[in-house]
Design a protein around this motif. Sequence first.
Motif, PDB file in Angstrom:
ATOM      1  N   UNK A 180       0.786  -1.097  -0.048  1.00  8.66           N
ATOM      2  CA  UNK A 180       0.084   0.146   0.032  1.00  8.66           C
ATOM      3  C   UNK A 180       0.896   1.308   0.128  1.00  8.66           C
ATOM      4  N   UNK A 181       1.806   1.072  -0.782  1.00  5.89           N
ATOM      5  CA  UNK A 181       2.805   2.449  -0.996  1.00  5.89           C
ATOM      6  C   UNK A 181       2.832   2.911  -2.206  1.00  5.89           C
ATOM      7  N   UNK A 182       1.783   2.970  -3.093  1.00  7.11           N
ATOM      8  CA  UNK A 182       1.451   3.331  -4.249  1.00  7.11           C
ATOM      9  C   UNK A 182       2.023   2.295  -5.275  1.00  7.11           C
ATOM     10  N   UNK A 204      -0.331  -2.000  -5.065  1.00  8.31           N
ATOM     11  CA  UNK A 204       0.445  -0.907  -4.267  1.00  8.31           C
ATOM     12  C   UNK A 204      -0.562   0.047  -3.939  1.00  8.31           C
ATOM     13  N   UNK A 205      -1.856  -0.053  -4.096  1.00  8.17           N
ATOM     14  CA  UNK A 205      -2.809   1.104  -3.994  1.00  8.17           C
ATOM     15  C   UNK A 205      -2.981   1.196  -2.250  1.00  8.17           C
ATOM     16  N   UNK A 206      -2.756   2.458  -2.033  1.00  9.54           N
ATOM     17  CA  UNK A 206      -3.039   2.582  -0.416  1.00  9.54           C
ATOM     18  C   UNK A 206      -3.941   3.855  -0.058  1.00  9.54           C
ATOM     19  N   UNK A 207      -4.117   4.644  -1.214  1.00  6.88           N
ATOM     20  CA  UNK A 207      -5.043   5.601  -0.980  1.00  6.88           C
ATOM     21  C   UNK A 207      -5.605   6.120  -2.234  1.00  6.88           C
ATOM     22  N   UNK A 208      -6.685   7.052  -2.191  1.00 12.75           N
ATOM     23  CA  UNK A 208      -7.364   7.207  -3.439  1.00 12.75           C
ATOM     24  C   UNK A 208      -6.580   7.936  -4.601  1.00 12.75           C
ATOM     25  N   UNK A 227      -6.468  -2.568  -0.096  1.00  7.04           N
ATOM     26  CA  UNK A 227      -7.070  -1.163  -0.175  1.00  7.04           C
ATOM     27  C   UNK A 227      -8.590  -1.466   0.009  1.00  7.04           C
ATOM     28  N   UNK A 228      -9.175  -2.587  -0.395  1.00  9.05           N
ATOM     29  CA  UNK A 228     -10.543  -2.680  -0.037  1.00  9.05           C
ATOM     30  C   UNK A 228     -10.770  -3.822   0.788  1.00  9.05           C
ATOM     31  N   UNK A 229      -9.711  -4.307   1.287  1.00 15.12           N
ATOM     32  CA  UNK A 229     -10.079  -5.550   2.500  1.00 15.12           C
ATOM     33  C   UNK A 229      -9.654  -5.451   3.764  1.00 15.12           C
ATOM     34  N   UNK A 233      -3.317   0.636  10.428  1.00 15.79           N
ATOM     35  CA  UNK A 233      -1.943   0.330  10.509  1.00 15.79           C
ATOM     36  C   UNK A 233      -1.913  -1.271  10.893  1.00 15.79           C
ATOM     37  N   UNK A 234      -2.754  -1.693  11.686  1.00 13.00           N
ATOM     38  CA  UNK A 234      -2.816  -3.364  11.923  1.00 13.00           C
ATOM     39  C   UNK A 234      -3.383  -4.017  10.881  1.00 13.00           C
ATOM     40  N   UNK A 235      -3.702  -3.815   9.892  1.00 12.52           N
ATOM     41  CA  UNK A 235      -4.362  -4.188   9.022  1.00 12.52           C
ATOM     42  C   UNK A 235      -5.635  -5.328   9.430  1.00 12.52           C
ATOM     43  N   UNK A 236      -6.439  -4.358   9.875  1.00 17.16           N
ATOM     44  CA  UNK A 236      -7.778  -5.375  10.335  1.00 17.16           C
ATOM     45  C   UNK A 236      -8.608  -5.509   8.830  1.00 17.16           C
TER      46      UNK A 236
END
Length: 252
Positions: A180-182, A204-208, A227-229, A233-236
Amino acid sequence: MLKHRVIPALLLREGGLVKTQKFSKHKYIGDPINAIRIFNEKEVDELVLLDIDATRKGREPDYDLIEGVAGECFMPLGYGGGIASVDQARRIFSAGVEKVVLQTSALTNPRLVTDIAERFGSQSVVVSIDVKRDWLGRYRLWSSATGRIVTRDWLETLTGLVAAGAGEVLLNAVDRDGVQAGYDLRLIKMAAESVDVPLIALGGAGKLSDFGQAIEAGASAVAAGSFFVMQGTHRAVLITYPEYADLERSLR
């Protein structure tokens, strides 16, 4: 309707959904039917379901599961994993799937891409290309089935499979998977400049804003998993999809 598709890419393993980081560290996400019902409510553009164990374990696609998923899915669905023949593709299309995603079989037998495209149309065939940087930072073709670098040029392979009849490309940056760093914008640009079919960027998608950057780099559509699931920071585990207005702004 959005100008560019925004596609959840779900990974299937032993009948359940998982999410990976750099193709390892598998984390269980949940039942695929439940996830698809949530995405139905969110009015998702399109969905891709990839069985990451089928080819590696030498088994055919799970047709019962595919039929069950397709029956619940209100949006166009692509499926990949274990497809090695035209007849297998036919069974998957008959179950209600719109596109088949080929990787290992396409790499070992490009003629299969041609055969499926000639019978069902090129728009129904997506080739999946995984690319990983080596220790010198060079882009190398990666086989998800073997977990190894493939000793052939990734870009020549990509253009060859499009020439064989693929109507779309799913381009995944292994080093960006789940981080998720782009997106890898340079990789997207290189691929987009080399083919004239729709290119789906993944990894890599982390933000819109990452979606918009991938489109600017040349992608026709964007796909994402974490990004969708996963959230925070804890990847819940939290299955979600942005509001239409937010996506529209990010893709301008």
